[in-house]
Design a protein around this motif. Structure first.
Motif, PDB file in Angstrom:
ATOM      1  N   SER A  79       0.827  -1.209   0.000  1.00 44.32           N
ATOM      2  CA  SER A  79       0.000   0.000   0.000  1.00 44.32           C
ATOM      3  C   SER A  79       0.862   1.260   0.000  1.00 44.32           C
ATOM      4  N   MET A  80       2.173   1.080   0.195  1.00 41.61           N
ATOM      5  CA  MET A  80       3.090   2.220   0.206  1.00 41.61           C
ATOM      6  C   MET A  80       3.713   2.402  -1.177  1.00 41.61           C
ATOM      7  N   PRO A  81       3.496   3.535  -1.829  1.00 37.99           N
ATOM      8  CA  PRO A  81       4.095   3.768  -3.151  1.00 37.99           C
ATOM      9  C   PRO A  81       5.615   3.656  -3.105  1.00 37.99           C
ATOM     10  N   ARG A  82       6.198   3.238  -4.212  1.00 40.83           N
ATOM     11  CA  ARG A  82       7.642   3.008  -4.226  1.00 40.83           C
ATOM     12  C   ARG A  82       8.439   4.285  -3.942  1.00 40.83           C
ATOM     13  N   TYR A  83       7.927   5.439  -4.397  1.00 36.78           N
ATOM     14  CA  TYR A  83       8.682   6.673  -4.186  1.00 36.78           C
ATOM     15  C   TYR A  83       8.790   7.035  -2.700  1.00 36.78           C
ATOM     16  N   MET A  84       7.916   6.453  -1.865  1.00 37.47           N
ATOM     17  CA  MET A  84       7.965   6.707  -0.429  1.00 37.47           C
ATOM     18  C   MET A  84       8.856   5.708   0.314  1.00 37.47           C
ATOM     19  N   GLN A  85       9.309   4.702  -0.367  1.00 39.26           N
ATOM     20  CA  GLN A  85      10.098   3.647   0.273  1.00 39.26           C
ATOM     21  C   GLN A  85      11.569   4.061   0.330  1.00 39.26           C
ATOM     22  N   ARG A  86      11.834   5.063   1.153  1.00 40.09           N
ATOM     23  CA  ARG A  86      13.177   5.630   1.286  1.00 40.09           C
ATOM     24  C   ARG A  86      13.538   5.778   2.761  1.00 40.09           C
ATOM     25  N   ASP A  87      14.838   5.823   3.036  1.00 41.00           N
ATOM     26  CA  ASP A  87      15.288   6.031   4.407  1.00 41.00           C
ATOM     27  C   ASP A  87      15.389   7.526   4.702  1.00 41.00           C
ATOM     28  N   SER A  88      15.892   7.864   5.872  1.00 44.05           N
ATOM     29  CA  SER A  88      15.950   9.272   6.298  1.00 44.05           C
ATOM     30  C   SER A  88      16.872  10.119   5.432  1.00 44.05           C
ATOM     31  N   GLU A  89      17.760   9.462   4.680  1.00 44.14           N
ATOM     32  CA  GLU A  89      18.676  10.186   3.807  1.00 44.14           C
ATOM     33  C   GLU A  89      18.218  10.181   2.358  1.00 44.14           C
ATOM     34  N   GLY A  90      17.015   9.659   2.134  1.00 51.29           N
ATOM     35  CA  GLY A  90      16.448   9.676   0.791  1.00 51.29           C
ATOM     36  C   GLY A  90      16.827   8.504  -0.089  1.00 51.29           C
ATOM     37  N   ARG A  91      17.561   7.543   0.461  1.00 51.38           N
ATOM     38  CA  ARG A  91      17.958   6.389  -0.334  1.00 51.38           C
ATOM     39  C   ARG A  91      16.836   5.358  -0.386  1.00 51.38           C
ATOM     40  N   LEU A  92      16.651   4.720  -1.540  1.00 55.45           N
ATOM     41  CA  LEU A  92      15.671   3.651  -1.643  1.00 55.45           C
ATOM     42  C   LEU A  92      16.039   2.540  -0.666  1.00 55.45           C
ATOM     43  N   LEU A  93      15.039   1.977  -0.016  1.00 48.95           N
ATOM     44  CA  LEU A  93      15.280   1.040   1.077  1.00 48.95           C
ATOM     45  C   LEU A  93      16.050  -0.211   0.666  1.00 48.95           C
ATOM     46  N   PHE A  94      15.917  -0.646  -0.576  1.00 50.52           N
ATOM     47  CA  PHE A  94      16.628  -1.864  -0.942  1.00 50.52           C
ATOM     48  C   PHE A  94      18.140  -1.660  -0.898  1.00 50.52           C
ATOM     49  N   THR A  95      18.599  -0.399  -0.915  1.00 49.56           N
ATOM     50  CA  THR A  95      20.030  -0.131  -0.849  1.00 49.56           C
ATOM     51  C   THR A  95      20.534   0.003   0.584  1.00 49.56           C
ATOM     52  N   SER A  96      19.671   0.417   1.495  1.00 49.34           N
ATOM     53  CA  SER A  96      20.127   0.699   2.863  1.00 49.34           C
ATOM     54  C   SER A  96      19.506  -0.205   3.922  1.00 49.34           C
ATOM     55  N   ASP A  97      18.302  -0.707   3.681  1.00 53.52           N
ATOM     56  CA  ASP A  97      17.614  -1.555   4.658  1.00 53.52           C
ATOM     57  C   ASP A  97      16.772  -2.587   3.914  1.00 53.52           C
ATOM     58  N   PRO A  98      17.433  -3.582   3.296  1.00 53.17           N
ATOM     59  CA  PRO A  98      16.691  -4.561   2.486  1.00 53.17           C
ATOM     60  C   PRO A  98      15.654  -5.345   3.280  1.00 53.17           C
ATOM     61  N   ASP A  99      15.891  -5.559   4.582  1.00 56.11           N
ATOM     62  CA  ASP A  99      14.900  -6.276   5.394  1.00 56.11           C
ATOM     63  C   ASP A  99      13.589  -5.492   5.459  1.00 56.11           C
ATOM     64  N   HIS A 100      13.696  -4.186   5.642  1.00 57.86           N
ATOM     65  CA  HIS A 100      12.488  -3.364   5.716  1.00 57.86           C
ATOM     66  C   HIS A 100      11.813  -3.274   4.358  1.00 57.86           C
ATOM     67  N   CYS A 101      12.614  -3.215   3.300  1.00 58.17           N
ATOM     68  CA  CYS A 101      12.066  -3.204   1.940  1.00 58.17           C
ATOM     69  C   CYS A 101      11.257  -4.482   1.693  1.00 58.17           C
ATOM     70  N   CYS A 102      11.811  -5.624   2.089  1.00 58.66           N
ATOM     71  CA  CYS A 102      11.095  -6.898   1.923  1.00 58.66           C
ATOM     72  C   CYS A 102       9.826  -6.927   2.770  1.00 58.66           C
ATOM     73  N   TYR A 103       9.911  -6.356   3.967  1.00 60.00           N
ATOM     74  CA  TYR A 103       8.726  -6.336   4.828  1.00 60.00           C
ATOM     75  C   TYR A 103       7.600  -5.546   4.167  1.00 60.00           C
ATOM     76  N   ILE A 104       7.920  -4.370   3.648  1.00 60.03           N
ATOM     77  CA  ILE A 104       6.908  -3.504   3.039  1.00 60.03           C
ATOM     78  C   ILE A 104       6.301  -4.154   1.798  1.00 60.03           C
ATOM     79  N   ASN A 105       7.147  -4.765   0.970  1.00 62.01           N
ATOM     80  CA  ASN A 105       6.698  -5.228  -0.341  1.00 62.01           C
ATOM     81  C   ASN A 105       6.272  -6.687  -0.402  1.00 62.01           C
ATOM     82  N   LYS A 106       6.675  -7.495   0.580  1.00 61.79           N
ATOM     83  CA  LYS A 106       6.351  -8.910   0.517  1.00 61.79           C
ATOM     84  C   LYS A 106       5.657  -9.420   1.779  1.00 61.79           C
ATOM     85  N   THR A 107       6.286  -9.184   2.931  1.00 61.21           N
ATOM     86  CA  THR A 107       5.746  -9.754   4.167  1.00 61.21           C
ATOM     87  C   THR A 107       4.409  -9.129   4.553  1.00 61.21           C
ATOM     88  N   ALA A 108       4.321  -7.802   4.560  1.00 63.80           N
ATOM     89  CA  ALA A 108       3.075  -7.140   4.968  1.00 63.80           C
ATOM     90  C   ALA A 108       1.910  -7.482   4.047  1.00 63.80           C
TER      91      ALA A 108
END
Length: 218
Positions: A79-108
């Motif tokens: 439900s979270m658009p990809r452009y919002m899937q960024r960390d506090s420094e603006g990096r896409l989550l798959f580059t800085s926090d892949p676990d959270h990226c997987c949670y948002i896109n697969k687990t949840a």
């Protein structure tokens, strides 16, 4: 689990009024379970977790297999658009926090599916990782649901013997050296000395996305 046993177990769930679903990444080795299900009950929904990061070849292959096998393929996404899937420094989550990226896109998204179903038919195999080796054929999952692992005792050799016997198609990236295919940014070609799952999240000390760690009760 033999094919006749899989059929009997699914028929048992149906007789009990259980609401079933499965998920699939539509890799070559995922096709055996999909092909078996297509011959048992092709109305069972097959959910494709559309992360927005899949190889275009995977999306096209998913459409091909859905038509060829006569499957009830559906897509589910965060439900979270990809452009919002960024960390506090603006990096896409798959580059800085892949676990959270997987949670948002697969687990949840899968957790939401569990809330609306009774049985999750899941194609994990014990020979894929130490995590999956610890599983049993039936295992409790969140929200009072049950995971059913019909392929748990199948080996890679048996998977590809079935593929050859039934002349099943292969994911187009197989020929280019990919073995375990997930999201494009987190998937690399398999080196000869690598295990199947090591081509995913290479160098990140990660071999599971969370579906088989967070959404299982042991």
């Amino acid at each position: 689990m033999q094919i006749e046993e899989i059929k009997k177990q699914i028929e048992k769930y149906k007789s009990e009024g259980k609401k079933m679903f499965t998920t699939s990444s539509f890799q070559t080795h995922s096709l055996v379970m999909l092909h078996i299900l297509s011959r048992i009950d092709n109305t069972i929904p097959i959910y494709f977790l559309n992360t927005g990061y899949h190889f275009p070849e995977t999306v096209a292959f998913k459409d091909q297999i859905g038509k060829e096998f006569g499957l009830n393929v559906q897509e589910v996404k965060s439900s979270m658009p990809r452009y919002m899937q960024r960390d506090s420094e603006g990096r896409l989550l798959f580059t800085s926090d892949p676990d959270h990226c997987c949670y948002i896109n697969k687990t949840a998204p899968t957790d939401h599916l569990l809330r609306n179903h009774d049985i999750w038919i899941n194609g994990v195999r014990a020979d894929q990782s130490s995590v999956r080796k610890s599983f049993t054929a039936e295992q409790p999952a969140p929200h009072g649901t049950l995971r059913f692992h019909p392929m748990l005792d199948w080996t890679m050799k048996e998977i590809f013997a079935y593929i050859r016997e039934h002349n099943l198609p292969r994911h187009p990236l197989d020929a280019k050296g990919y073995m375990s295919i997930g999201c494009e940014p987190c998937t690399r070609k398999l080196d000869p000395e690598m295990q199947e799952r090591e081509a995913r999240w290479y160098g990140m000390n990660k071999v599971e996305c969370g579906l088989h760690t967070d959404l299982v009760k042991k």
